[in-house]
Design a protein around this motif. Structure first.
Motif, PDB file in Angstrom:
ATOM      1  N   ALA A   1      55.371  32.516  60.587  1.00 51.40           N
ATOM      2  CA  ALA A   1      54.752  33.577  61.388  1.00 51.40           C
ATOM      3  C   ALA A   1      54.490  33.109  62.806  1.00 51.40           C
ATOM      4  CB  ALA A   1      53.448  34.034  60.729  1.00 51.40           C
ATOM      5  N   LEU A   2      54.054  31.859  62.965  1.00 54.30           N
ATOM      6  CA  LEU A   2      53.731  31.341  64.295  1.00 54.30           C
ATOM      7  C   LEU A   2      54.977  31.248  65.169  1.00 54.30           C
ATOM      8  CD1 LEU A   2      51.294  30.181  65.900  1.00 54.30           C
ATOM      9  CD2 LEU A   2      52.037  27.919  65.155  1.00 54.30           C
ATOM     10  N   GLY A   3      56.032  30.618  64.644  1.00 57.98           N
ATOM     11  CA  GLY A   3      57.252  30.479  65.434  1.00 57.98           C
ATOM     12  C   GLY A   3      57.925  31.807  65.719  1.00 57.98           C
ATOM     13  N   THR A   4      58.034  32.651  64.697  1.00 58.92           N
ATOM     14  CA  THR A   4      58.653  33.964  64.886  1.00 58.92           C
ATOM     15  C   THR A   4      57.847  34.813  65.856  1.00 58.92           C
ATOM     16  OG1 THR A   4      59.508  33.877  62.617  1.00 58.92           O
ATOM     17  CG2 THR A   4      59.482  36.023  63.693  1.00 58.92           C
ATOM     18  N   GLY A   5      56.518  34.770  65.712  1.00 56.45           N
ATOM     19  CA  GLY A   5      55.661  35.545  66.605  1.00 56.45           C
ATOM     20  C   GLY A   5      55.791  35.107  68.049  1.00 56.45           C
ATOM     21  N   ALA A   6      55.917  33.778  68.271  1.00 58.56           N
ATOM     22  CA  ALA A   6      56.052  33.279  69.643  1.00 58.56           C
ATOM     23  C   ALA A   6      57.337  33.790  70.274  1.00 58.56           C
ATOM     24  CB  ALA A   6      56.025  31.749  69.642  1.00 58.56           C
ATOM     25  N   ILE A   7      58.449  33.698  69.545  1.00 59.70           N
ATOM     26  CA  ILE A   7      59.735  34.157  70.087  1.00 59.70           C
ATOM     27  C   ILE A   7      59.717  35.670  70.296  1.00 59.70           C
ATOM     28  CG2 ILE A   7      62.202  34.376  69.580  1.00 59.70           C
ATOM     29  CD1 ILE A   7      62.022  31.706  68.137  1.00 59.70           C
TER      30      ILE A   7
ATOM     31  N   ARG B   1      64.775  33.759  83.152  1.00 60.80           N
ATOM     32  CA  ARG B   1      64.863  32.307  82.995  1.00 60.80           C
ATOM     33  C   ARG B   1      63.564  31.735  82.439  1.00 60.80           C
ATOM     34  NH1 ARG B   1      68.052  29.231  87.662  1.00 60.80           N
ATOM     35  NH2 ARG B   1      68.224  27.808  85.911  1.00 60.80           N
ATOM     36  N   PHE B   2      62.433  32.274  82.897  1.00 60.61           N
ATOM     37  CA  PHE B   2      61.161  31.786  82.374  1.00 60.61           C
ATOM     38  C   PHE B   2      60.996  32.172  80.912  1.00 60.61           C
ATOM     39  CE2 PHE B   2      56.401  31.892  82.185  1.00 60.61           C
ATOM     40  CZ  PHE B   2      56.218  30.527  82.368  1.00 60.61           C
ATOM     41  N   SER B   3      61.432  33.388  80.562  1.00 67.32           N
ATOM     42  CA  SER B   3      61.353  33.795  79.157  1.00 67.32           C
ATOM     43  C   SER B   3      62.299  32.958  78.308  1.00 67.32           C
ATOM     44  CB  SER B   3      61.687  35.290  79.016  1.00 67.32           C
ATOM     45  OG  SER B   3      63.044  35.538  79.330  1.00 67.32           O
ATOM     46  N   GLN B   4      63.451  32.549  78.886  1.00 66.54           N
ATOM     47  CA  GLN B   4      64.346  31.672  78.146  1.00 66.54           C
ATOM     48  C   GLN B   4      63.663  30.341  77.861  1.00 66.54           C
ATOM     49  OE1 GLN B   4      68.013  30.637  80.124  1.00 66.54           O
ATOM     50  NE2 GLN B   4      68.256  28.812  78.895  1.00 66.54           N
ATOM     51  N   PHE B   5      62.974  29.809  78.880  1.00 73.49           N
ATOM     52  CA  PHE B   5      62.267  28.546  78.678  1.00 73.49           C
ATOM     53  C   PHE B   5      61.208  28.690  77.592  1.00 73.49           C
ATOM     54  CE2 PHE B   5      58.380  26.178  79.731  1.00 73.49           C
ATOM     55  CZ  PHE B   5      58.850  24.888  79.546  1.00 73.49           C
ATOM     56  N   LEU B   6      60.401  29.756  77.659  1.00 78.04           N
ATOM     57  CA  LEU B   6      59.364  29.940  76.651  1.00 78.04           C
ATOM     58  C   LEU B   6      59.971  30.225  75.276  1.00 78.04           C
ATOM     59  CD1 LEU B   6      56.668  32.012  78.579  1.00 78.04           C
ATOM     60  CD2 LEU B   6      56.738  29.567  78.137  1.00 78.04           C
ATOM     61  N   THR B   7      61.133  30.897  75.250  1.00 77.30           N
ATOM     62  CA  THR B   7      61.807  31.117  73.966  1.00 77.30           C
ATOM     63  C   THR B   7      62.228  29.795  73.348  1.00 77.30           C
ATOM     64  OG1 THR B   7      62.601  33.306  74.631  1.00 77.30           O
ATOM     65  CG2 THR B   7      63.786  32.215  72.851  1.00 77.30           C
ATOM     66  N   LEU B   8      62.754  28.884  74.173  1.00 71.08           N
ATOM     67  CA  LEU B   8      63.146  27.582  73.651  1.00 71.08           C
ATOM     68  C   LEU B   8      61.934  26.796  73.169  1.00 71.08           C
ATOM     69  CD1 LEU B   8      65.887  26.584  76.236  1.00 71.08           C
ATOM     70  CD2 LEU B   8      66.217  27.391  73.899  1.00 71.08           C
ATOM     71  N   VAL B   9      60.809  26.931  73.883  1.00 67.47           N
ATOM     72  CA  VAL B   9      59.583  26.288  73.400  1.00 67.47           C
ATOM     73  C   VAL B   9      59.154  26.918  72.081  1.00 67.47           C
ATOM     74  CG1 VAL B   9      57.149  25.849  73.899  1.00 67.47           C
ATOM     75  CG2 VAL B   9      58.840  25.658  75.716  1.00 67.47           C
ATOM     76  N   GLY B  10      59.257  28.255  71.989  1.00 65.53           N
ATOM     77  CA  GLY B  10      58.950  28.921  70.727  1.00 65.53           C
ATOM     78  C   GLY B  10      59.890  28.499  69.620  1.00 65.53           C
ATOM     79  N   LEU B  11      61.166  28.290  69.969  1.00 72.26           N
ATOM     80  CA  LEU B  11      62.127  27.811  68.975  1.00 72.26           C
ATOM     81  C   LEU B  11      61.758  26.401  68.517  1.00 72.26           C
ATOM     82  CD1 LEU B  11      64.731  28.229  67.392  1.00 72.26           C
ATOM     83  CD2 LEU B  11      66.007  27.402  69.380  1.00 72.26           C
ATOM     84  N   THR B  12      61.239  25.590  69.444  1.00 69.91           N
ATOM     85  CA  THR B  12      60.756  24.268  69.047  1.00 69.91           C
ATOM     86  C   THR B  12      59.651  24.401  68.019  1.00 69.91           C
ATOM     87  OG1 THR B  12      61.263  23.394  71.241  1.00 69.91           O
ATOM     88  CG2 THR B  12      59.745  22.114  69.899  1.00 69.91           C
ATOM     89  N   SER B  13      58.717  25.323  68.268  1.00 63.25           N
ATOM     90  CA  SER B  13      57.640  25.559  67.311  1.00 63.25           C
ATOM     91  C   SER B  13      58.207  25.985  65.963  1.00 63.25           C
ATOM     92  CB  SER B  13      56.692  26.644  67.839  1.00 63.25           C
ATOM     93  OG  SER B  13      56.211  26.317  69.110  1.00 63.25           O
ATOM     94  N   LEU B  14      59.228  26.848  66.014  1.00 60.86           N
ATOM     95  CA  LEU B  14      59.808  27.341  64.776  1.00 60.86           C
ATOM     96  C   LEU B  14      60.539  26.241  64.027  1.00 60.86           C
ATOM     97  CD1 LEU B  14      60.064  29.925  63.129  1.00 60.86           C
ATOM     98  CD2 LEU B  14      62.114  30.493  64.418  1.00 60.86           C
ATOM     99  N   VAL B  15      61.267  25.395  64.764  1.00 64.07           N
ATOM    100  CA  VAL B  15      61.991  24.297  64.115  1.00 64.07           C
ATOM    101  C   VAL B  15      61.013  23.256  63.569  1.00 64.07           C
ATOM    102  CG1 VAL B  15      63.607  22.414  64.511  1.00 64.07           C
ATOM    103  CG2 VAL B  15      64.092  24.670  65.430  1.00 64.07           C
ATOM    104  N   VAL B  16      59.969  22.967  64.360  1.00 67.36           N
ATOM    105  CA  VAL B  16      58.921  22.078  63.833  1.00 67.36           C
ATOM    106  C   VAL B  16      58.306  22.695  62.579  1.00 67.36           C
ATOM    107  CG1 VAL B  16      56.637  21.114  64.302  1.00 67.36           C
ATOM    108  CG2 VAL B  16      58.405  21.012  66.044  1.00 67.36           C
ATOM    109  N   GLY B  17      58.093  24.009  62.641  1.00 62.50           N
ATOM    110  CA  GLY B  17      57.608  24.708  61.455  1.00 62.50           C
ATOM    111  C   GLY B  17      58.597  24.640  60.309  1.00 62.50           C
ATOM    112  N   GLY B  18      59.904  24.524  60.646  1.00 61.29           N
ATOM    113  CA  GLY B  18      60.907  24.378  59.596  1.00 61.29           C
ATOM    114  C   GLY B  18      60.685  23.131  58.763  1.00 61.29           C
TER     115      GLY B  18
END
Length: 847
Positions: free
Chosen positions: A33-39, A261-278
């Motif tokens: 939920a955290l990673g998906t919600g961030a993205i 571009r800023f949303s892309q950066f935050l999306t990648l950070v959110g993806l990091t959260s999601l992968v860490v959550g993985g």
């Protein structure tokens, strides 16, 4: 048994088993939920803003089409062409100094002069509310003006007060509340003052060579061509006009690109959260399947094939993941409403409840792919649970890897995840680098865990029993070492990198840059004023260093005869081609630059026009020595050959140009001068005196105090840093959840260890000390990795991308170590406290 029957039976068993609740899946749910919600939130907010810009394009542009000319007005022929398209509104924007009538204070201001047709679309509102034509009308020889609240605050003015701009006197008639086309006009470092074209003309600010933008906004007639067709016709009929043409569907291209571009950066950070959550998903699935060992064994005893058993729990995991994804999507769906509450005053964002299916679908796919990528391997181990596990709790320990279909499925899920991240990004190169770095991070963290275990295994014997037990726990089979380093390593590394980038930027803006940068920039110095201007600065700042260069504005039209609009330019080089660039000419090499390739032109050169190009920007644009550059200056196209590349120190904030031409290129061309004054010993009061003296003697010269500009940038950096820290906090929270899941997954083995040790005479206090030592050692080792990895990332971003000096900040290092220790020790002890009170008999009977 047919495959469809197996699927139906597996789904039925999975559904029935889930009736018992979601126990064991709460951390799983939180991670997804955290990673998906961030993205979902980042992309929904970005889509809301860019969608509003697109849908409100006419209002934001205050026209259907906008033609812009720099440093010159449209010719009669060009005005005839514009008038044939529809209604035309003319506006002129430049920077100048606003002064109090008694000359006691002054401030940089952005003057915007408009005609009676403004605005063609949208509504201009002021306080008090009156028609704009009345607010900017001439009253008793004074020109009316509407000012931004910030200007009134800086100069201590109120409605009805007077202000001097250039050679004219203006009276403040109202405060600006809403300016429909403010965003499309671009970001300015100075507050706005809006007045009439007549008032601007009377000020004497618009002279030959002045840095001024003339905008012609058009409301198209009903039968006229489309905006894009108009763009092509204008460029075809008047190729030498050199105007910038913008249509309502691209009302604010710079803002849109920056948001993307800023949303892309935050999306990648959110993806990091999601992968860490993985990783948390993998731990949660492993712990859940570990608790279902007897159920799996029972199913096998009753004749269930291993494939059916795997499908049962695959369905369960997918259903639980769906709940987590839907929770995250719900958070992402309300994010635009929350963002609108804070951003409505700054950015065009709709306040109406709206769903953005594309952003939500992207987040959902990310969430499901991460679930599959990290859950399939543990599912593969469930096939290996033997029927004997039904009769003896410790009768099975996983060995080796699962079978190849599970490994293949995992590889495919990871490949799909990487492909989605790359192809959904605005800048695929950055996304690819990011994914490679993340994969390298996983590998490095695994190596770090092996290294920690190796050092613990070969460490010398220590006298403390608790410390010996802690060291043994670090390298024993089934140790928490890999889980702790992996769960905290990525999150802490990201946090360190962002903290170092933010700290270095603030250090550069707050200390280093002001020390190296000039005190003032002086713009629009006319040729007739240059001598008197020098005399004033020699008198007011005798120890200061004055640097002055000729200044023109030009727009790059083509490279080697190819229109730049038709070229595929990398994102990092687009800024050079966006709008007009400042250009100059010079007989010799500028003192703050050095030649890295090619040669400078000789003195008194009279051959074909030559240009020196900034080396870094030339590399980004794919240019080489001998290429031609076509620039439009004052309505005239000039083609010059690249003679050399220069290394430019942009971070010095001294006078720098992307392009420096040979002097013969602009022989006889009218232009103004740009100057800087550097006086490291000048106090604030002395700077104020210099500013006052220049402004009083030459009111048409624009004086920019560098410290004031840096303060504006620092505030912007602070606002961006808040969003970045929030994203990094999400990644850290995901890491903490993963750590909690890892500890929960190892609770069964910890329980057995604690019971055996207590049976052999260990006290609860000794076990607490042992666990504290273990978590402290793991936390310190993980913090050291995070400092190295995060420091490396920060260095790359600062030195290679931002081209700024990078320094390691001790306070960030200390904070990281303390945060890591508090997190690992706190969560570790919280997770094992219940184990210490476990009764021995039930556990010993199962051994």
């Amino acid at each position: 048994m047919r495959f469809t029957n197996r699927v139906a039976i597996a789904f039925r068993i999975a559904r029935r088993e889930l009736r018992g609740g979601l126990k064991g899946f709460y951390i799983f749910l939180a991670c997804i939920a955290l990673g998906t919600g961030a993205i979902a939130a980042v992309n929904s907010v970005a889509t809301a803003i860019t969608g509003s810009i697109a849908s409100e394009g006419r209002t934001l542009l205050a026209g259907d089409v906008r033609f812009e000319l720099n440093n010159r007005e449209a010719s009669p022929q060009e005005m005839h062409f514009l008038g044939s398209l529809g209604d035309v509104a003319v506006s002129t924007v430049l920077r100048s100094m606003a002064r109090l009538p008694d000359a006691s204070d002054q401030s940089l201001v952005e003057v915007k002069a408009v005609d009676g047709a403004y605005p063609l679309y949208g509504t201009f509102t002021a306080d008090p509310a009156r028609p704009l034509s009345e607010l900017i009308a001439t009253q008793d020889g004074r020109f009316g003006a509407v000012a931004a609240p910030l200007l009134l605050e800086r100069l201590g003015l109120s409605v009805g007060d007077e202000v001097l701009i250039g050679k004219a006197r203006f009276v403040i008639t109202a405060r600006i509340v809403t300016e429909p086309d403010a965003i499309s006009d671009g970001f300015g470092f100075a507050p706005r003052l809006l007045t009439s074209l007549e008032g601007l003309k009377a000020s004497g600010l618009v002279e030959t060579g002045s840095l001024v933008e003339h905008a012609y906004k058009i409301r198209l007639s009903a039968a006229v061509m489309t905006p894009e067709a108009i763009r092509q016709k204008a460029q075809g009929e008047m190729p030498n006009a050199g105007w910038s043409i913008r249509t309502s569907d691209r009302a604010a291209p710079s803002l849109t690109e920056n948001i993307e571009r800023f949303s892309q950066f935050l999306t990648l950070v959110g993806l990091t959260s999601l992968v860490v959550g993985g990783v948390g998903v993998a731990n949660a699935v492993r712990a859940f399947l570990d608790s279902k060992r007897t159920v799996i064994a029972t199913l096998k005893c009753l004749g269930a094939p291993a494939s059916v058993v795997a499908m049962v729990y695959l369905f369960q995991i997918a259903m639980v993941a769906l709940i987590g994804i839907l929770t995250g999507l719900a958070l992402g769906a309300v994010a635009p409403l929350v963002a609108a509450h804070y951003l409505a005053g700054f950015l065009p964002i709709s306040t109406a409840p709206t769903l953005y299916p594309g952003a939500l679908l992207l987040a959902a796919v990310f969430g499901m792919l991460v679930t599959l990528a990290f859950a399939i391997i543990p599912l593969g181990y469930s096939r290996q649970v033997p029927a004997t596990a039904l009769f003896r709790e410790q009768g099975f320990e996983r060995r080796g890897l699962p079978s190849w279909p599970y490994l293949t499925a995992t590889a495919l899920a990871l490949a799909a995840l990487a492909a989605l991240a790359i192809f959904s990004s605005e800048d695929r190169r950055i996304a690819t680098i990011f994914l490679i770095a993340m994969a390298a991070g996983f590998v490095l963290l695994r190596l770090v865990a092996l290294g920690i275990a190796y050092l613990a295994k070969h460490s010398p014997r220590v006298p403390s029993a608790a410390l010996r037990l802690a060291i043994g726990n670090i390298h024993r089979p089934g140790a928490l070492t890999p889980a702790v380093t992996l769960s905290l390593g990525l999150g802490l590394s990201l946090l360190v990198a962002l903290a170092l980038i933010d700290g270095n930027l603030r250090r550069e803006l707050g200390a280093n840059l002001p020390e190296r940068a000039p005190n003032f920039f002086f713009i629009d110095i006319q040729k007739a004023d240059i001598d008197g201007f020098r005399s004033i600065l020699q008198r007011e700042a005798p120890n200061g260093k004055l640097v002055e260069v000729p200044m023109l504005r030009g727009r790059i039209l083509a490279f080697n005869g190819t229109d730049v609009a038709k070229m595929d330019v990398p994102p990092e080089g687009r800024w050079v081609l966006r709008g007009d660039r400042g250009i100059t000419y010079s007989e010799g090499v500028p003192e703050n630059a050095s030649i890295v390739e090619g040669v400078w032109w000789p003195a008194n050169y009279t051959g074909e026009p030559l240009v020196s190009f900034s080396a870094a920007e030339a590399r980004e644009l794919g240019l080489k020595i001998g290429d031609s550059v076509t620039v439009n200056v004052l309505g005239r196209n000039i083609t010059a050959k690249i003679a050399n590349f220069r290394k430019v120190e942009w971070e010095s904030l001294s006078i720098n140009f992307v392009m420096v031409f040979s002097p013969n290129t602009f022989a006889g061309a009218p232009h103004a001068w740009l100057a800087t004054l550097t006086d490291t010993q000048a106090s604030a009061s002395e700077e104020a005196a210099i500013l006052k003296a220049v402004t009083r003697a030459y009111p048409t010269i624009t004086s920019v105090r560098v410290k004031d500009a840096l303060d504006v940038v620092d505030r912007l950096v602070g606002q961006l840093a808040t969003a970045i820290r929030a994203a990094a906090a999400i990644a850290l929270i995901a890491s903490i959840l993963v750590l909690s899941g890892a500890l929960a997954a190892g609770n069964r083995a910890r329980t057995h260890d604690a019971v055996v040790l207590k049976t052999l005479g260990a006290t609860r206090a000794m076990l607490i000390r042992a666990f504290t030592y273990e978590y402290s050692l793991l936390g310190a080792a993980t913090a050291c990795f995070a400092l190295v990895a995060g420091g490396g990332i920060a260095w790359f971003v600062l030195s290679q991308i931002m081209r700024l000096p990078s320094a390691f900040l001790p306070d960030v290092a200390l904070t990281t170590i303390l945060l890591s220790l508090i997190t690992t020790i706190g969560i570790g002890l919280a997770g094992t406290w219940r184990i210490l009170g476990q009764k021995a008999a039930p556990v010993l009977r199962e051994l």
